[in-house]
Write a protein that holds these residues in place. Sequence first.
Motif, PDB file in Angstrom:
ATOM      1  N   ASN A  36      -2.565   6.467  -9.553  1.00 55.43           N
ATOM      2  CA  ASN A  36      -4.194   6.253  -9.608  1.00 55.43           C
ATOM      3  C   ASN A  36      -4.242   4.688  -9.151  1.00 55.43           C
ATOM      4  N   GLU A  37      -5.576   4.303  -9.231  1.00 57.44           N
ATOM      5  CA  GLU A  37      -5.663   2.882  -8.855  1.00 57.44           C
ATOM      6  C   GLU A  37      -5.524   2.130 -10.002  1.00 57.44           C
ATOM      7  N   LEU A  69       0.398   7.981   3.715  1.00 63.21           N
ATOM      8  CA  LEU A  69      -1.110   7.939   3.163  1.00 63.21           C
ATOM      9  C   LEU A  69      -1.828   9.182   3.466  1.00 63.21           C
ATOM     10  N   LEU A  70      -1.572   9.888   4.482  1.00 71.08           N
ATOM     11  CA  LEU A  70      -2.131  11.098   4.756  1.00 71.08           C
ATOM     12  C   LEU A  70      -1.664  12.056   3.618  1.00 71.08           C
ATOM     13  N   VAL A  71      -0.311  12.205   3.630  1.00 74.15           N
ATOM     14  CA  VAL A  71       0.216  13.179   2.433  1.00 74.15           C
ATOM     15  C   VAL A  71      -0.086  12.853   1.113  1.00 74.15           C
ATOM     16  N   ARG A  72       0.109  11.446   0.893  1.00 78.12           N
ATOM     17  CA  ARG A  72      -0.035  10.875  -0.584  1.00 78.12           C
ATOM     18  C   ARG A  72      -0.971   9.754  -0.539  1.00 78.12           C
ATOM     19  N   PRO A  73      -2.354  10.146  -0.685  1.00 85.08           N
ATOM     20  CA  PRO A  73      -3.250   8.669  -0.472  1.00 85.08           C
ATOM     21  C   PRO A  73      -2.756   7.741  -1.590  1.00 85.08           C
ATOM     22  N   SER A  74      -2.371   7.805  -2.597  1.00 87.46           N
ATOM     23  CA  SER A  74      -1.991   6.623  -3.570  1.00 87.46           C
ATOM     24  C   SER A  74      -0.746   6.184  -3.438  1.00 87.46           C
ATOM     25  N   GLY A  75      -0.231   6.494  -1.970  1.00 90.64           N
ATOM     26  CA  GLY A  75       1.247   5.750  -1.858  1.00 90.64           C
ATOM     27  C   GLY A  75       2.256   6.499  -2.674  1.00 90.64           C
ATOM     28  N   ILE A 126       0.781  -1.252   0.109  1.00 95.30           N
ATOM     29  CA  ILE A 126       0.019   0.082   0.181  1.00 95.30           C
ATOM     30  C   ILE A 126       0.847   1.381   0.216  1.00 95.30           C
ATOM     31  N   LEU A 133       0.495   5.388   7.923  1.00 94.85           N
ATOM     32  CA  LEU A 133      -0.360   6.434   8.090  1.00 94.85           C
ATOM     33  C   LEU A 133      -0.049   7.835   7.787  1.00 94.85           C
ATOM     34  N   GLY A 149       2.285   2.373  -3.196  1.00 94.88           N
ATOM     35  CA  GLY A 149       1.173   2.505  -4.434  1.00 94.88           C
ATOM     36  C   GLY A 149       0.618   1.260  -4.698  1.00 94.88           C
TER      37      GLY A 149
END
Lengths: 288, 252
Positions: free
Chosen positions: A284-285, A273-279, A228, A270, A231
């Motif tokens: 993108n997903e 992921l707070l700073v870069r939600p995509s890892g 995760i 954590l 990314g």
Amino acid sequence: MTAYAELMIGGLMSGLVVGLAALAITLVFGIARFANAATGDTMTAGAYVALSVSGATGSVIVGGLVGALAGAAIGVVVYFLIFRKLAGRSSVANLLASIGVAFIIRAIVGVIFEHQQQVFQLPLVRPWRILDIRVQPSDLNLAIVAVLTLATVFLILYATPVGRRMRAVADDPGLARISGISPTRVMIALWALAGSVSAVAGVMYGIKTVVTPEMGWDMLLPAFAAAILGGIGHPVGAICAGILLGTIQEMATPFVGFTYKLAISFVVLLIVLLVRPSGLFGRNEGAR
Amino acid sequence: MILTIEGLTKVYGALRVVDDVSFTVPSGDIVGVIGPNGAGKSTLFSLVTGFLDAAKGQVNLDRKPIGSLSPVERARSGMVRTFQVPREFSHLTVWQNLMAATPKQSGESLTNLFFRPGRIREEEDMNSQKVDAMLDFLRLSHVAHTPAGRLSGGQKKLVELGRALMTGARLILLDEPFAGVNPVLIEEIAERIRELNAQGIGFLIIEHDLGALTRLVSTLHVMDRGRLIASGVPAEVLANKQVREAYLGGTS
């Protein structure tokens, strides 16, 4: 200072193991689109096969190679028996099935190899002293194995026809199908690759520590965290995140103690992921 | 490769989205389907390519019914579609997009990779030459090593065309190939279609925009509210009063 350098080497080694496991998870996620909880127990099975083959032949290299092949075989068998039938189902259904697969693999391993912990029989070698830092020769060998494994995986992914098709399926499975790309062929290659990478991670972990039926399952959480963090679906990210988490864990041990070292890597996860939600590497997903 | 559509019907509730549509795309011909938005053109395409199941009617390829075949099987038998919003393997380069679609590669298997590297190298060289020639033909050589996701809409449509051709398609179904494409590139795409058609490849083209299409096709079908309201050579069809009312809103 030297103590920290030695901790860092230890961290790099466990980071490589976590990174390889995360690579196996991220490969399956990118193409088959679910988090494969059987990754850990495939590691365990690979470690046990390597252990018994190296015991029988006296060669850890032969043992490791057979272990990797066993991992590939497990991957392909599990695909044909379970995940091929679940293709097109939700990722939750696949995840739950993979937890079941994990239990089954662990049970079979327990029946065949029993539950006592075992160790790889390696000759005792005096550590090198480089600038007063102790370096185990076996660590260097394991690092070379990890690098060779990574090089092979990336060559397959980025420089071969099957890798190209794997990445095409990861990109747009529907389009791949109508472009004449056989999903079954791609999946066989994927599962063989992910299985053998898991097994190599298991063998490395077994050589560094001890071989028990629970070893792989215990590695699953850090491996998911690394996948995760890197990314999800991003192979390079998985490796880098694994090494990062492994190193941070070991380096933090003197400050937070052994019990909390796993918690440290989740704190790092954590924060990132707070700073870069995509890892770290994710754009993108999905996968590329 | 002859495509025959007989009495094709698709119903959503009380709405007949496609209503008893029949026509033929003769081998090596270019046939167009036009109609206002919501006329059922895209649904018709999905029925023909197997993405949707028809309520009634039949689709035949070379006079054999293909209604029971999956989209993949229809694509394998030589009929390949493109999409209104172009789809590409966005992280793969243009060259890789076309290479991935080349059929029958022994490099698909990991064991071959380790045990027959020589044969794979030969195939790769051969396929790579074909892809290079195709990119040359499509005037895409200069972006061969750019990730396909970064191309313009018009270039992506050319990549789709190239990928369809690499699979060995003999009949290509184009879903609004000119929509959202700049006028210069529209002429380019139309020219490529003409050249491919001269090599015997058939086309069925859906368009909303009339300009380039009417100069391209030999037969034009007009759909309105699910039904075929006119068919024939473009000039005649466009002169038809019913067509002008439905499609052009009565004005010239």
